[in-house]
Structures are given as C-alpha cells and as structure tokens.
Design a protein around this motif. Structure first.
Motif, PDB file in Angstrom:
ATOM      1  N   GLU A 211      14.537  -0.502 -16.764  1.00  0.00           N
ATOM      2  CA  GLU A 211      13.323   0.270 -17.018  1.00  0.00           C
ATOM      3  C   GLU A 211      13.149   0.520 -18.513  1.00  0.00           C
ATOM      4  OE1 GLU A 211      15.304   0.874 -14.551  1.00  0.00           O
ATOM      5  OE2 GLU A 211      14.234   1.583 -12.772  1.00  0.00           O
ATOM      6  N   ILE A 214      11.925  -2.477 -20.358  1.00  0.00           N
ATOM      7  CA  ILE A 214      10.494  -2.712 -20.157  1.00  0.00           C
ATOM      8  C   ILE A 214       9.665  -1.668 -20.884  1.00  0.00           C
ATOM      9  CG2 ILE A 214       8.679  -2.699 -18.403  1.00  0.00           C
ATOM     10  CD1 ILE A 214      10.882  -4.000 -16.563  1.00  0.00           C
ATOM     11  N   MET A 215      10.141  -0.426 -20.841  1.00  0.00           N
ATOM     12  CA  MET A 215       9.401   0.628 -21.543  1.00  0.00           C
ATOM     13  C   MET A 215       9.305   0.313 -23.031  1.00  0.00           C
ATOM     14  SD  MET A 215      10.952   3.908 -19.562  1.00  0.00           S
ATOM     15  CE  MET A 215       9.967   5.306 -20.004  1.00  0.00           C
ATOM     16  N   ARG A 216      10.412  -0.172 -23.590  1.00  0.00           N
ATOM     17  CA  ARG A 216      10.381  -0.514 -25.014  1.00  0.00           C
ATOM     18  C   ARG A 216       9.413  -1.662 -25.272  1.00  0.00           C
ATOM     19  NH1 ARG A 216      15.768  -2.392 -26.399  1.00  0.00           N
ATOM     20  NH2 ARG A 216      14.608  -3.097 -28.185  1.00  0.00           N
ATOM     21  N   LEU A 217       9.457  -2.656 -24.388  1.00  0.00           N
ATOM     22  CA  LEU A 217       8.608  -3.834 -24.581  1.00  0.00           C
ATOM     23  C   LEU A 217       7.130  -3.497 -24.536  1.00  0.00           C
ATOM     24  CD1 LEU A 217      10.062  -6.830 -22.598  1.00  0.00           C
ATOM     25  CD2 LEU A 217       9.838  -6.537 -25.057  1.00  0.00           C
ATOM     26  N   VAL A 218       6.747  -2.653 -23.574  1.00  0.00           N
ATOM     27  CA  VAL A 218       5.323  -2.390 -23.431  1.00  0.00           C
ATOM     28  C   VAL A 218       4.856  -1.270 -24.361  1.00  0.00           C
ATOM     29  CG1 VAL A 218       5.334  -3.185 -21.047  1.00  0.00           C
ATOM     30  CG2 VAL A 218       5.546  -0.750 -21.531  1.00  0.00           C
ATOM     31  N   ALA A 220       6.210   2.081 -24.815  1.00  0.00           N
ATOM     32  CA  ALA A 220       6.280   3.512 -24.500  1.00  0.00           C
ATOM     33  C   ALA A 220       6.816   4.232 -25.733  1.00  0.00           C
ATOM     34  CB  ALA A 220       7.212   3.740 -23.317  1.00  0.00           C
TER      35      ALA A 220
ATOM     36  N   ARG B  80       2.156  -1.979 -28.184  1.00  0.00           N
ATOM     37  CA  ARG B  80       1.126  -1.906 -27.149  1.00  0.00           C
ATOM     38  C   ARG B  80       0.064  -2.971 -27.333  1.00  0.00           C
ATOM     39  NH1 ARG B  80       0.487   4.680 -26.531  1.00  0.00           N
ATOM     40  NH2 ARG B  80       2.716   4.975 -26.179  1.00  0.00           N
ATOM     41  N   LEU B  92      11.034  -4.958 -12.140  1.00  0.00           N
ATOM     42  CA  LEU B  92      11.894  -3.919 -11.568  1.00  0.00           C
ATOM     43  C   LEU B  92      12.019  -4.172 -10.074  1.00  0.00           C
ATOM     44  CD1 LEU B  92      10.426  -0.878 -13.490  1.00  0.00           C
ATOM     45  CD2 LEU B  92      12.541  -2.113 -13.948  1.00  0.00           C
ATOM     46  N   VAL B 107       3.944   4.375 -18.528  1.00  0.00           N
ATOM     47  CA  VAL B 107       4.845   4.798 -19.601  1.00  0.00           C
ATOM     48  C   VAL B 107       4.154   4.836 -20.958  1.00  0.00           C
ATOM     49  CG1 VAL B 107       6.893   4.010 -18.395  1.00  0.00           C
ATOM     50  CG2 VAL B 107       5.771   2.472 -20.009  1.00  0.00           C
ATOM     51  N   ILE B 108       2.943   4.295 -21.061  1.00  0.00           N
ATOM     52  CA  ILE B 108       2.239   4.516 -22.325  1.00  0.00           C
ATOM     53  C   ILE B 108       1.147   5.559 -22.127  1.00  0.00           C
ATOM     54  CG2 ILE B 108       2.813   2.263 -23.290  1.00  0.00           C
ATOM     55  CD1 ILE B 108       0.028   1.319 -22.576  1.00  0.00           C
TER      56      ILE B 108
END
Lengths: 304, 234
Positions: A211, A214-218, A220, B80, B92, B107-108
C-alpha cells in the motif's frame, strides 16, 4: 481529507499487529503507573511535611544520672539548671521566636514512654529516672530552630537539644528515595515503551509496504501516508495511559483512602483530588511519548 | 516536458555508474521506447523521472519542476501528474478492481463523488466494464495490467511511465495492452516505456532511445528495436 479512509487504515493497522499493539498498551500502562506512583508519593511527602512540620517541636533534654560525664559533668540536672533554662526561654531575645513551651518531668516522661511502647519489652526495664526531663519548645516559625539549638546547646546541664524535624527528615529522605526509584524504573520502562512503539510502527509499515509503495507512486502526501501510523501509535499509547490513570485513581481510592487511612488514622493521606491531578498528566505524557516515538520511527523507516 | 541534461547516476557501492552523462529531451505528446539490455540504465532513467532517485550529477526537469532541487514535501504533488505501470502490476490483492483504482484517488484526498464518477469511466476505457468487483487473483495477466493502467491514468496524468508493462504477458495480450497505451498517448499523454519486446517496438515505429552501459547509444524517430544496418544514430 478523507477521515473515514484514515480511520479505516488505523483500524486495519491495529488489527494487523494485535500482539505488538497489546504490548505497547501494557508497557505504557506499567511505565506510566510507575510515573504516577512516584507523583503520588511526592504529593504524600509534601502533605506529610506540612502536617508533621507543624507539630514538630524542639526537645531540650536535660541531663540524667545515667548520662556520660563527657556531656553531663555535673550529673543529673538540678532545679537551678531547670530554672536557668526556663529563664533563657523566657528571655526577651528568644521569646520572640517561641510560641510556647512546657516542661515534662521524669514522671510524665515515664507515663508517655509506657503509652508509646506498650507491650514492648523495653517498657518493663526502663525507670522514670532514666528518662530525661525535657523542655518541649514550640516555635512560631519551625525554620528558626537553629536559634534555640545554638543558645541552649551549650548550656550546663542540658544533655541535648534536638529538633524533631531531624527525625522526620530521615523518614522523608527514605520516602524520597523510594519515589526516585519509582521514577528511575519509570524512565527505563518509558524508554522501552518508546522502542516498542517504534518497532511496532516499523512492523506495521512493513506489513503495509505494498500500500505504501502505491501511495508513494500515486502521490499521496507525506502527511497522509504518515498520519495513520502516528495515530496508530497514539491510540495504543492512549489506551495504556488511560489504564495507568485509572490505576492511579484506584490506588488512591482503594489502597490509600480505603486501607491506609483506616489503619493509620493519625496521619493525613492524599485524596482523590490529588489522583485526579496526576491522571490527566499521565495521559498527556503517554500521548506525547507516542507522537514523538512514532513520528521519529516513521522518518526512519518510511522513505517518501 | 522531460529534460535530462548530462545526468550521471551512481549507486552506492558500485564502481560503474548506472547512467553516464545522459542527455535526453522528450516533448509533450511523444511516445518513446527505452530499449537496451538489462542493467543498461532504463529503470534508473524512469526512477529519475519519477523522482524516486536523485542524480549524482546533472539536471532533471519534468513538467516544469527541477527534480534535483524540489523540496521533498512537494514531491507527492509532482507525482500526481504522472502515471506509472510496472511489469509486476503492483495491485493490492485484498482489494477489488474498483477498490484498487479508488485507493489511488482516496490517498490523494479526492472526494467520494469524484471517485464514484471517475472509476467506472476509466474501467470502460481500459475495457474492464463489469469486472470492477473481481479481485486481482481472479483476473488474467492482461486484465491485471489493464487495472494497473486504469489506476495510472485515472487521475489524468500528463506523463505515463511504463517499465516493461508487457514483460509478463504473452504476445497477443501484449498487443492489447499496447494498443491501449497507444490510445492513451493519442489522447495527449506523453508515454515513456522501457521494454525488451522487440516485436512491439518494431511494429509501433515510435521514437526509440537505446541505452547501453548507462549511455544513450541511439536516439531514432520511427526506429526499430535493433539499429538499422545503415546506422541511425542521431
């Protein structure tokens, strides 16, 4: 900001590391209970000081027949000596410091002794002549004891001048040492709590590495990534510190007030008010500790 | 759009740099294949554009950001504007297709309303309508990569980075993924794709940048996987 999402993440993280979270809760609980106990002990010492210092007097012990010649060359104190001491206490210079004083002769001393040591073998062997006659001096300000000590200390026929506070100071220094020991143990436990929190966070970050990746990639934000971890640590530590706060209140309610105060009725003890002073401080310490430990752990183990 | 100037990237503990004096410029709307043997520096280049790595020397400018100087708190906002897909999909496993895509928006901090509108749209675009409730392990490799692509483009990125997106897929499936990536490119997204797939590079006739030993040895428009006999370095 999606609060529901963040709370979901926290719940998941707590669930995933149940055993670690429980150990964090227990360690913060035990360590903060020690901190709280040390605090209670300090408050109790303060209370006792106030109570006993008010009652502490200065004892001017006169020589008896059995005192060694080195301090009492002229033997037992006679009437002339009693008169001289009394005059000195009544003299203008000393009188300003003295609230009151009374004389205790052999008979009264013997009576008090028998009351105090009732049932003790020593009570059988002591005779009235062995107990010194004493002037009990009560000062207006207990801190002025040095004046009496100096002016009567060298007086002929006076065996010893003793401030009763010196006995109390010994008791207080023992209690102080006990509370220092509690603080020391607490510090050690708090240290291990910090380490445990940071290990928990690290494990939690590891189990969520997909997770997180992915959070870093997108994209967040760091705050969004870190917040669930920090809150996770805080939730665990808050539960622990609430337990500790409860324990402190319970100790005061059931042990101090419910047991000690009943058994030792002549002494005054701390009450629930004091416990409620300490309890919120414990919760605050717990939360601060967790926040610091988990945010430093995150900076170490979570590369953004 | 992407400007890389004299970039050298050395990793700690290695003598040879992963990238050596690389200069590359990619314009808006371009489609670029990065080719070369394993260890030639393709993935390092993609990491630099994503700002997962910082160059040892040189300049990296992407979408107007100086990626050498950008403060780390701004990096997420920069990312982003990028979409990324990998050979291993990176989905996931405990979330459905819809949840996987929604996660990247949640998450954003996107609103629920926006997510509910955008996810079905992008699923239709990648040809996965009706499969939103499946879990990744219930999908074929090609379908998983479509989910990953959907996740990469759902936030409408200016650049799509693809690191061997067909590396785990068979020929026919790869074709499907490639035509999807081409459609994304035609819609205006710049595409940078590292690949080993000779057939694909040769068929699509896009700009080809070949790396070897950390250096660009060929940069050819409308090129093929291998350098033509006549040479073709430009």
């Amino acid at each position: 900001m999606r609060l529901g999402f963040i709370f979901g993440e926290i719940a998941q993280g707590l669930k995933r590391n149940v055993s670690m979270v429980i150990s964090v809760i227990l360690v913060t609980f035990v360590s903060l209970t020690f901190v709280g106990t040390a605090g209670l002990l300090q408050l109790q010492i303060g209370q006792m000081k106030g109570y006993w210092y008010d009652r502490a007097q200065i004892a001017v012990y006169l020589c008896t027949a059995i005192d060694p010649a080195s301090s009492c060359p002229q033997g037992a104190a006679g009437n002339d000596i009693k008169k001289a001491v009394k005059e000195k206490l009544d003299s203008a210079t000393i009188k300003t410091y003295v609230a009151s004083f009374e004389f205790e002769d052999h008979k009264q001393a013997y009576k008090h002794f028998q009351e105090q040591f009732k049932g003790n073998a020593v009570a059988k062997y002591v005779t009235p002549e062995q107990l010194p006659e004493t002037f009990w001096v009560k000062l207006k300000n207990p801190n002025d004891s040095q004046i009496i000590l100096e002016s009567l200390g060298g007086q002929a026929g006076v065996f010893e001048v003793r401030d009763q506070r010196s006995y109390l100071d010994q008791i207080f220094s023992i209690l102080n040492a006990a509370s220092l020991a509690a603080v020391g143990i607490a510090a050690l436990m708090l240290f291990s709590a910090t380490l445990l929190i940071s290990t928990t966070i690290r494990l939690s970050a590891f189990s969520r590495r997909r997770e997180l990746g992915i959070m870093r990639l997108v994209g967040a934000s760091n705050f969004y990534i870190q917040l669930p971890f920090i809150l996770e640590g805080i939730v665990a530590a808050t539960i622990g510190s609430l337990l500790a706060a409860g324990a402190v209140v319970a100790v005061v309610q059931f042990f101090v007030q419910g047991y000690l105060a009943q058994q030792v009725s002549y002494m005054s003890f701390i009450g629930l008010g004091d416990a409620f002073l300490i309890a919120p401080a414990l919760v605050l310490v717990g939360i601060l500790l967790a926040a610091v430990a988990s945010s430093s752990a995150i900076n170490r183990y979570l590369k953004i | 759009m992407i400007r890389i100037e004299n970039v050298t990237k050395k990793y700690r503990g290695t003598a040879r740099p992963a990238l050596n004096q690389v200069t590359l410029e990619i314009e808006k709307g371009e489609f670029v294949f990065l080719v070369g043997a394993s260890g030639s520096g393709k993935s390092s280049l993609i990491s630099l554009i994503l700002r997962e790595e910082v160059p040892t020397k040189g300049l990296v400018h992407v979408l107007g950001e100086d990626l050498v100087r950008i403060p780390s708190r701004r990096v997420p906002y920069f990312r982003r504007k990028l979409g990324v897909v990998f050979q291993d999909f990176r989905l996931l496993p405990n979330k459905t297709v819809t949840q996987n895509i929604a996660f990247s928006l949640e998450v954003i901090g996107r609103s629920r309303g926006l997510i509910e509108a955008a996810v079905p749209d992008v699923l239709r675009l990648v040809g996965l309508e009706g499969k939103g409730d499946r879990y990744p392990n219930e999908l074929s490799g090609g379908e998983r990569q479509r989910v990953a692509l959907a996740r990469a483009i759902v936030n409408k990125p200016a650049i799509l980075l693809a690191d061997e997106p067909t590396g785990n897929l068979d020929g026919a499936t790869s074709e499907g993924i490639m035509s999807l990536i081409e459609r994304i490119n035609l819609a205006g997204t710049t595409v940078v794709m590292a690949t080993h797939d000779k057939a694909i590079v040769d068929r699509f006739k896009k700009r080809v940048v070949e790396l070897s030993g950390g250096e660009i040895i060929r940069d050819e428009r409308g090129g093929s996987y291998r350098a033509a006999e006549s040479g073709g370095e430009s």
